[in-house]
Design a protein around this motif. Structure first.
Motif, PDB file in Angstrom:
ATOM      1  N   GLY A 125       0.814  -1.245   0.074  1.00 50.59           N
ATOM      2  CA  GLY A 125      -0.041  -0.201   0.062  1.00 50.59           C
ATOM      3  C   GLY A 125       0.835   1.199   0.080  1.00 50.59           C
ATOM      4  N   PHE A 126       1.774   1.427   0.949  1.00 51.05           N
ATOM      5  CA  PHE A 126       2.667   2.406   0.780  1.00 51.05           C
ATOM      6  C   PHE A 126       3.620   2.522  -0.580  1.00 51.05           C
ATOM      7  CE2 PHE A 126       2.608   1.711   5.523  1.00 51.05           C
ATOM      8  CZ  PHE A 126       2.387   3.116   5.822  1.00 51.05           C
ATOM      9  N   VAL A 127       4.040   1.492  -1.340  1.00 53.91           N
ATOM     10  CA  VAL A 127       4.612   1.587  -2.539  1.00 53.91           C
ATOM     11  C   VAL A 127       3.464   2.215  -3.479  1.00 53.91           C
ATOM     12  CG1 VAL A 127       5.534   0.340  -4.468  1.00 53.91           C
ATOM     13  CG2 VAL A 127       6.172  -0.237  -1.799  1.00 53.91           C
ATOM     14  N   VAL A 128       2.348   1.672  -3.502  1.00 58.41           N
ATOM     15  CA  VAL A 128       1.192   2.184  -4.357  1.00 58.41           C
ATOM     16  C   VAL A 128       1.083   3.462  -4.118  1.00 58.41           C
ATOM     17  CG1 VAL A 128      -1.299   2.051  -5.003  1.00 58.41           C
ATOM     18  CG2 VAL A 128       0.185  -0.199  -4.668  1.00 58.41           C
ATOM     19  N   GLN A 129       0.878   3.902  -2.995  1.00 58.44           N
ATOM     20  CA  GLN A 129       0.732   5.459  -2.595  1.00 58.44           C
ATOM     21  C   GLN A 129       1.703   6.503  -3.139  1.00 58.44           C
ATOM     22  OE1 GLN A 129      -2.174   6.090  -1.420  1.00 58.44           O
ATOM     23  NE2 GLN A 129      -1.939   8.429  -1.019  1.00 58.44           N
ATOM     24  N   ALA A 130       2.961   5.748  -3.273  1.00 57.54           N
ATOM     25  CA  ALA A 130       4.057   6.578  -3.739  1.00 57.54           C
ATOM     26  C   ALA A 130       4.318   6.681  -5.274  1.00 57.54           C
ATOM     27  CB  ALA A 130       5.299   6.130  -3.011  1.00 57.54           C
ATOM     28  N   VAL A 131       3.838   5.350  -5.969  1.00 62.42           N
ATOM     29  CA  VAL A 131       4.156   5.237  -7.379  1.00 62.42           C
ATOM     30  C   VAL A 131       2.994   4.716  -8.376  1.00 62.42           C
ATOM     31  CG1 VAL A 131       6.753   4.722  -6.774  1.00 62.42           C
ATOM     32  CG2 VAL A 131       4.879   2.766  -7.357  1.00 62.42           C
ATOM     33  N   GLY A 132       1.807   4.552  -7.697  1.00 63.94           N
ATOM     34  CA  GLY A 132       0.613   4.234  -8.462  1.00 63.94           C
ATOM     35  C   GLY A 132       0.366   2.720  -8.485  1.00 63.94           C
ATOM     36  N   VAL A 133      -0.468   2.219  -9.386  1.00 63.95           N
ATOM     37  CA  VAL A 133      -0.982   0.876  -9.419  1.00 63.95           C
ATOM     38  C   VAL A 133      -0.443   0.228 -10.611  1.00 63.95           C
ATOM     39  CG1 VAL A 133      -2.849   1.214  -7.825  1.00 63.95           C
ATOM     40  CG2 VAL A 133      -3.032   1.488 -10.212  1.00 63.95           C
ATOM     41  N   GLY A 134       0.373   0.896 -11.404  1.00 63.31           N
ATOM     42  CA  GLY A 134       0.748   0.440 -12.817  1.00 63.31           C
ATOM     43  C   GLY A 134       1.607  -0.991 -12.586  1.00 63.31           C
ATOM     44  N   TRP A 135       2.335  -0.899 -11.693  1.00 66.65           N
ATOM     45  CA  TRP A 135       3.327  -2.294 -11.543  1.00 66.65           C
ATOM     46  C   TRP A 135       2.526  -3.413 -10.925  1.00 66.65           C
ATOM     47  CZ3 TRP A 135       4.148  -4.376  -6.691  1.00 66.65           C
ATOM     48  CH2 TRP A 135       3.462  -3.880  -5.624  1.00 66.65           C
ATOM     49  N   ILE A 136       1.427  -3.239 -10.196  1.00 66.17           N
ATOM     50  CA  ILE A 136       0.533  -4.210  -9.916  1.00 66.17           C
ATOM     51  C   ILE A 136       0.035  -4.967 -11.202  1.00 66.17           C
ATOM     52  CG2 ILE A 136      -1.463  -4.847  -8.775  1.00 66.17           C
ATOM     53  CD1 ILE A 136      -0.726  -2.837  -6.519  1.00 66.17           C
ATOM     54  N   ASP A 137      -0.537  -3.986 -12.315  1.00 67.36           N
ATOM     55  CA  ASP A 137      -1.167  -4.268 -13.205  1.00 67.36           C
ATOM     56  C   ASP A 137      -0.072  -5.222 -14.173  1.00 67.36           C
ATOM     57  OD1 ASP A 137      -3.467  -3.109 -12.744  1.00 67.36           O
ATOM     58  OD2 ASP A 137      -2.866  -1.244 -13.869  1.00 67.36           O
ATOM     59  N   LYS A 138       1.139  -4.853 -14.137  1.00 68.37           N
ATOM     60  CA  LYS A 138       2.124  -5.668 -15.024  1.00 68.37           C
ATOM     61  C   LYS A 138       2.251  -6.906 -14.021  1.00 68.37           C
ATOM     62  CE  LYS A 138       4.208  -1.661 -16.999  1.00 68.37           C
ATOM     63  NZ  LYS A 138       5.444  -0.784 -17.158  1.00 68.37           N
ATOM     64  N   LEU A 139       2.419  -6.930 -12.996  1.00 74.79           N
ATOM     65  CA  LEU A 139       2.878  -8.277 -12.033  1.00 74.79           C
ATOM     66  C   LEU A 139       1.561  -9.197 -12.249  1.00 74.79           C
ATOM     67  CD1 LEU A 139       4.637  -9.833 -10.101  1.00 74.79           C
ATOM     68  CD2 LEU A 139       3.431  -8.730  -8.382  1.00 74.79           C
ATOM     69  N   MET A 140       0.437  -8.809 -12.088  1.00 77.54           N
ATOM     70  CA  MET A 140      -0.759  -9.646 -12.273  1.00 77.54           C
ATOM     71  C   MET A 140      -1.703  -9.011 -13.348  1.00 77.54           C
ATOM     72  SD  MET A 140      -1.900 -10.412  -8.176  1.00 77.54           S
ATOM     73  CE  MET A 140      -2.436  -8.849  -8.089  1.00 77.54           C
ATOM     74  N   PRO A 141      -1.416  -9.599 -14.565  1.00 78.17           N
ATOM     75  CA  PRO A 141      -2.127  -9.327 -15.613  1.00 78.17           C
ATOM     76  C   PRO A 141      -3.358  -9.997 -15.421  1.00 78.17           C
ATOM     77  CG  PRO A 141      -0.554 -10.530 -16.471  1.00 78.17           C
ATOM     78  CD  PRO A 141      -0.036 -10.052 -14.980  1.00 78.17           C
ATOM     79  N   PRO A 142      -4.620  -9.644 -16.263  1.00 77.72           N
ATOM     80  CA  PRO A 142      -5.882 -10.417 -15.856  1.00 77.72           C
ATOM     81  C   PRO A 142      -5.615 -11.942 -15.816  1.00 77.72           C
ATOM     82  CG  PRO A 142      -6.212  -8.629 -17.497  1.00 77.72           C
ATOM     83  CD  PRO A 142      -4.668  -8.690 -17.202  1.00 77.72           C
ATOM     84  N   VAL A 143      -5.075 -12.552 -16.799  1.00 80.36           N
ATOM     85  CA  VAL A 143      -4.884 -14.042 -16.697  1.00 80.36           C
ATOM     86  C   VAL A 143      -4.299 -14.705 -15.347  1.00 80.36           C
ATOM     87  CG1 VAL A 143      -2.718 -14.172 -17.935  1.00 80.36           C
ATOM     88  CG2 VAL A 143      -4.499 -16.116 -18.065  1.00 80.36           C
TER      89      VAL A 143
END
Length: 447
Positions: A125-143
């Motif tokens: 959460g602290f990382v997302v607050q700092a840099v956004g959620v784009g990296w989560i989308d790349k780590l966990m794409p829909p499939v």
């Protein structure tokens, strides 16, 4: 923290309008809506401690406390109830070879995993607050996200069957009632079909003489919940932590989806900027719950349903719901009543519930139009599912990896490594993105 402003006349809600998080209706209406949120969360929240062996009242207490903390950390701008997360069921019961925990020592060991998962979620959460959620989308794409969510539900299928076969008649009635209510009722009642199914199954079990009420009379109306302190000094407990880490991926997906859902329904994209705070709040709530004997928490889809039905997104209603949960937790008699729910009722409702967890994962694929003609996508799901359903496990001494951990690792490694190789070799086996829409969904295109 902003105060709520009254929406309109505080009583009625014109068509097309919504009550925003920083608004409220009159206090009587707000308390009524808060009560609906209590009912909506209750069915699923009490099932987790019943299925894992955690104290019901303690779990309820920390779900209420977690909800209030969530509102504070998100600055009272993001409506959500933090109820018990079903993603924790599999790793918690794995502490006792897949069965409900039976001793206080087992509970304190499992709590180490709960606390660890909460701490990792808060860091994310602290990382997302700092840099956004784009990296989560790349780590966990829909499939990958869909596979991880679904495999957790399917991995629990043997537990549902064990309870089902203990009292098959009661289980069948419970399952049938749950399904019937979901298609029979509109709006709010349809959304709490699981809760209603449990009630029907419980009444059926009473009629068949399969419910033991002996402990209810001795339980006090008012008293402290049963607390267990996390066993942080137990090396064996830390060896169990890897089983809990995949749960973090599920919690991330649920929280991100919750924030985006509220932003869409209220037509307020600015709500998305609270994603990091939502993850921090859920992580902190889970750490506190795990520290004293409660199960891990997550944002609740059931309460999203209440908001969609009422068009009231006021955080004031959630202060009411969280406070009510805390008050209910201080009634030992309530906890004993829940503990009388027989195995057949649990078997019937979890047959649907665990399957629904799997369906949520599949819905992620459908919503994002995942292309399953691509080998990387096929094998990401195929291998991770068989690992989860088959209950694969690996271990080195006291260090054990269960099916959910192995399935999650398989999904991540196959997808990312497979894509890298396929794109390097230009074989066309990689994930090419969503399938293009070819027409209206759910029927023939209009001519």
């Amino acid at each position: 923290m902003p105060l709520w402003t009254i929406h309109g006349d505080g009583r009625s809600l014109p068509p097309g309008e919504v009550v925003k998080p920083t608004e409220r209706l009159s206090w009587p209406a707000t308390f009524a809506i808060g009560a609906q949120h209590v009912v909506a969360m209750f069915g699923a929240t009490f099932l987790v401690p019943i299925l894992t062996g955690f104290p019901v009242s303690t779990t309820l207490l920390f779900s209420g406390i977690g909800t209030l903390l969530f509102l504070v950390i998100t600055r009272n701008k993001l409506p959500s109830y933090l109820g018990s997360s079903f993603a924790f069921i599999a790793p918690i019961t794995a502490v006792n070879a897949g069965q409900t925990l039976e001793t206080g020592a087992q509970i304190t060991q499992a709590l180490v995993g709960v606390v660890a998962a909460g701490a990792v979620l808060a860091v994310v959460g602290f990382v997302v607050q700092a840099v956004g959620v784009g990296w989560i989308d790349k780590l966990m794409p829909p499939v990958v996200a869909g596979a991880i969510v679904a495999l957790i539900g399917f991995n629990l299928a043997p537990s549902a069957w064990n309870n089902f076969q203990a009292q098959p008649e009661v289980a069948m009635v419970t399952l049938a009632a749950t399904i019937l209510f979901s298609v029979l009722f509109r709006g709010f009642l349809g959304r709490i079909s699981i809760f209603l199914g449990v009630i029907v199954g419980y009444v059926t079990a009473i009629a068949l003489g399969q419910v033991d009420f002996s402990g209810i009379g001795d339980a006090a109306w008012i008293g402290l919940p049963q607390f267990h302190l996390v066993s942080l000094g137990d090396p064996a407990a830390w060896a169990l932590v890897p089983m809990f880490l995949p749960v973090v991926l599920v919690l991330i997906a649920e929280n991100v989806g919750h924030v985006r859902g509220v932003a869409t329904m209220t037509n307020d994209p600015s709500i998305n900027k609270h994603t990091g705070r939502a993850l921090i709040a859920d992580g902190v709530g889970t750490v506190i719950a795990g520290g004293f004997g409660g199960s891990g928490t997550t944002t609740y889809g059931e309460n999203i349903g209440v908001m969609a039905a009422t068009r009231v997104y006021s955080t004031a209603a959630y202060w009411v719901a969280g406070g009510a949960a805390i008050l209910l937790a201080f009634s030992p008699k309530v906890g004993v009543v829940f503990n009388t729910i027989p195995a057949g009722v649990l078997g019937g409702v979890t047959t649907a519930l665990y399957g629904l967890i799997g369906v949520i994962g599949i819905k992620i694929w459908v919503d994002n139009r995942v292309d399953f003609s691509r080998p990387v996508n096929q094998y990401t799901v195929a291998v991770s599912f068989v690992i989860a359903v088959g209950g694969y496990a690996m271990g080195w001494g006291t260090f054990q990896l269960g099916a959910i951990v192995l399935g999650t690792l398989a999904a991540l490694i196959i997808y990312h490594l497979g894509n890298a190789i396929a794109r390097w070799r230009r074989t066309g086996a990689d994930d090419g993105g969503p399938i293009p829409a070819v027409g209206a969904v759910g029927g023939d295109p209009e001519s």
